[in-house]
Design a protein around this motif. Sequence first.
Motif: not given
Length: 232
Positions: A12, A155, A166, A169-171, A182-183, A187-189
């Motif tokens: 991330v 998004y 993404p 990135a993490a959300m 996001p996933h 992205m890591t959620t």
Amino acid sequence: MMQLGQRGFDHVETWVFDLDNTLYPHHVNLWQQVDVRIRDFVADWLKVTPEDAFKIQKDYYKRYGTTMRGMMTEHGVSADDYLAYVHAIDHSPLEPNPAMGEAIARLPGRKLILTNGSVAHAGKVLERLGIGHHFEAVFDIVAAELEPKPAAQTYHRFLTLHGVDPAKAAMFEDLARNLAVPHQLGMTTVLVVPDGSQQVVREDWELEGRDAAHVDHVTDDLTGFLAKLEVR
């Protein structure tokens, strides 16, 4: 605890945070003040009882992502008027959180906020928490062209505007449904849930989704979660 197949954080480079009920505890119930002012706005605009206004408010929130979007679509409400009214609240229940600030500061890379609220509201929240200087920018409902999360285009606008990859990135969010896109984008959620020992004012559906496939991690203590992250 991370299960097989869930995404981690080693890769991330950008950390994206929701604002309300994510960067401060649910039990502060700051959003409850906004909730009441939304009900009052709906009641006054539509000339209905507070009880009917509450039903309309929650119906629009669930169907459109925000009550504001429903009021704009169904009744031609001005976004500026709506946002100015509903965010005129007392932010004093929020207290400085230096521990969270330290945890955010040690995260490697950029930190951004993605909120369905306004920049003005976000600024007041961040000022009270004492953590605003850790964030590069706030992407709000106006930047989203009034399309709230969980709309996919919101998004995409955010990622494009701020040049975020993404996959790196993490959300962090308090509503599971806002983590689905996001996933899907890579992205890591992280779902931030209420502290079980504290009373919170939430709809049942808002508390759902902890076991959803698009939720990689769940925490009821964001500061503690961030502090324990093994990041490079």
